[in-house]
Design an enzyme around this catalytic site. Structure first.
Site, PDB file in Angstrom:
ATOM      1  N   LYS A  52      17.292  19.391 -10.181  1.00  0.00           N
ATOM      2  CA  LYS A  52      17.527  18.872 -11.534  1.00  0.00           C
ATOM      3  C   LYS A  52      18.550  19.723 -12.268  1.00  0.00           C
ATOM      4  O   LYS A  52      19.429  19.192 -12.961  1.00  0.00           O
ATOM      5  CB  LYS A  52      16.205  18.832 -12.304  1.00  0.00           C
ATOM      6  CG  LYS A  52      15.222  17.801 -11.770  1.00  0.00           C
ATOM      7  CD  LYS A  52      13.825  17.981 -12.351  1.00  0.00           C
ATOM      8  CE  LYS A  52      12.844  16.997 -11.717  1.00  0.00           C
ATOM      9  NZ  LYS A  52      11.455  17.199 -12.157  1.00  0.00           N
ATOM     10  N   GLN A  96       7.751  20.930 -15.737  1.00  0.00           N
ATOM     11  CA  GLN A  96       7.581  20.556 -14.337  1.00  0.00           C
ATOM     12  C   GLN A  96       6.106  20.571 -13.933  1.00  0.00           C
ATOM     13  O   GLN A  96       5.386  21.538 -14.182  1.00  0.00           O
ATOM     14  CB  GLN A  96       8.366  21.527 -13.444  1.00  0.00           C
ATOM     15  CG  GLN A  96       8.298  21.209 -11.955  1.00  0.00           C
ATOM     16  CD  GLN A  96       8.954  19.887 -11.596  1.00  0.00           C
ATOM     17  OE1 GLN A  96       9.968  19.509 -12.151  1.00  0.00           O
ATOM     18  NE2 GLN A  96       8.345  19.168 -10.656  1.00  0.00           N
ATOM     19  N   ASP A 119      10.820  13.146 -19.955  1.00  0.00           N
ATOM     20  CA  ASP A 119       9.982  12.654 -18.863  1.00  0.00           C
ATOM     21  C   ASP A 119       9.179  11.428 -19.279  1.00  0.00           C
ATOM     22  O   ASP A 119       8.571  10.755 -18.447  1.00  0.00           O
ATOM     23  CB  ASP A 119       9.017  13.756 -18.395  1.00  0.00           C
ATOM     24  CG  ASP A 119       9.259  14.154 -16.951  1.00  0.00           C
ATOM     25  OD1 ASP A 119      10.109  13.524 -16.292  1.00  0.00           O
ATOM     26  OD2 ASP A 119       8.593  15.087 -16.471  1.00  0.00           O
TER      27      ASP A 119
END
Length: 287
Positions: A52, A96, A119
């Protein structure tokens, strides 16, 4: 012959477009920034976050990575999230997952402001999705929709079977498909006859984490199959679908790797750019 959907190529086009738009924004002094927060050293998470970070740098997005130790407390992580939430240079925040056992993921995710939730996993973001209001959508389900659109697969009026009812893919994807006018059936671990749900479908999307679950007995000839699963095996990566067995049956199918996976990162970049733009809109209104 079954067509393999080129998720890598579609993602590349999206990333290139994002990079162009980021460059234009940077020229006006408003380049977006993404903060990735990694807690601990889970090997898979380390790899995913590195990928990412490479992608955001290639797109010209500013990188505000934070790495906390495995034994970090709830207060430690919360403090970092609050700091990033207050930083005007940070357009988006990604925590994460999975987190170490001592941490409650849901509580920490909800500390991320809805305007920076790239997200799309906060309670507020999922509420906006359910109500059909503007918001940042989860990256993998958004990537599935983008793949289908890029391939010209009609969603309005289509019968879609979503196999898997997880928080990250199945649930939000069902909402996105319904908003596009699809008729959606959902199968999960308690479904007694999986083929009865999937065989009538024009589109089958599989996100179960069960390697090789779906085969020819589950798919009607001419259907489109989207495989979200990814598993490491001695012979390489595999998905939730026995794709070789569907050759000549499915009209189109996503390969593993090279299908849905690249789209997830591409949509993360899209979300970061959107978050930056929407933040600028709010600032303009406030001014």
């Amino acid at each position: 012959m079954t067509i393999r959907i080129d998720g890598t190529g579609i993602a590349r086009r999206i990333r290139s477009q994002v990079a162009e738009e980021v460059a234009a924004a940077a020229g006006s002094g408003s380049a977006p920034g993404l903060a990735t927060v990694l807690v601990g050293d889970d090997p898979a998470s380390v790899v995913y976050v590195a990928a990412k970070r490479r992608a955001i740098k290639e797109a010209g997005i500013r990188d505000f990575h934070r790495h906390l130790p495995e034994h970090a407390t709830h207060d430690d992580v919360a403090a970092v999230l609050d700091e990033l939430a207050a930083d005007p240079r940070v357009s988006g925040i990604l925590l994460q997952l999975p987190l170490p056992r001592q941490l409650d993921a849901a509580t920490l995710i909800d500390r991320i402001p809805v305007t920076k939730d790239v997200d799309g996993l906060t309670t507020a973001s999922l509420g906006l999705l359910a109500r059909g209001e503007r918001g940042l959508r989860p990256c993998t389900p958004s990537g599935v929709i983008e793949l289908l659109d890029a391939e010209g697969v009609p969603l309005k009026g289509a019968n879609v079977a979503v196999v898997g009812w997880g928080e990250l893919v199945g649930k939000p994807l069902t909402q996105l498909l319904l908003r596009r006018g699809a008729t959606v059936s959902v199968a999960h671990e308690f479904t007694t006859d999986l083929a009865a749900v999937t065989r009538p479908a024009d589109i089958v999307v599989v996100a179960t984490g069960v390697r090789g679950l779906i085969g020819p007995e589950h798919v009607r000839p001419g259907a489109v199959v989207i495989d979200v699963g990814i598993h490491r095996t001695p012979s390489g990566l595999a998905g939730d679908v026995r794709s070789d067995e569907l050759d000549g049956i499915a009209d189109r199918i996503t390969p593993v790797p090279g299908g849905v996976g690249p789209m997830t990162i591409a949509m993360l970049l899209v979300n970061t750019l959107r978050a930056a733009r929407w933040s600028a809109e709010l600032e303009a209104v406030a001014a």
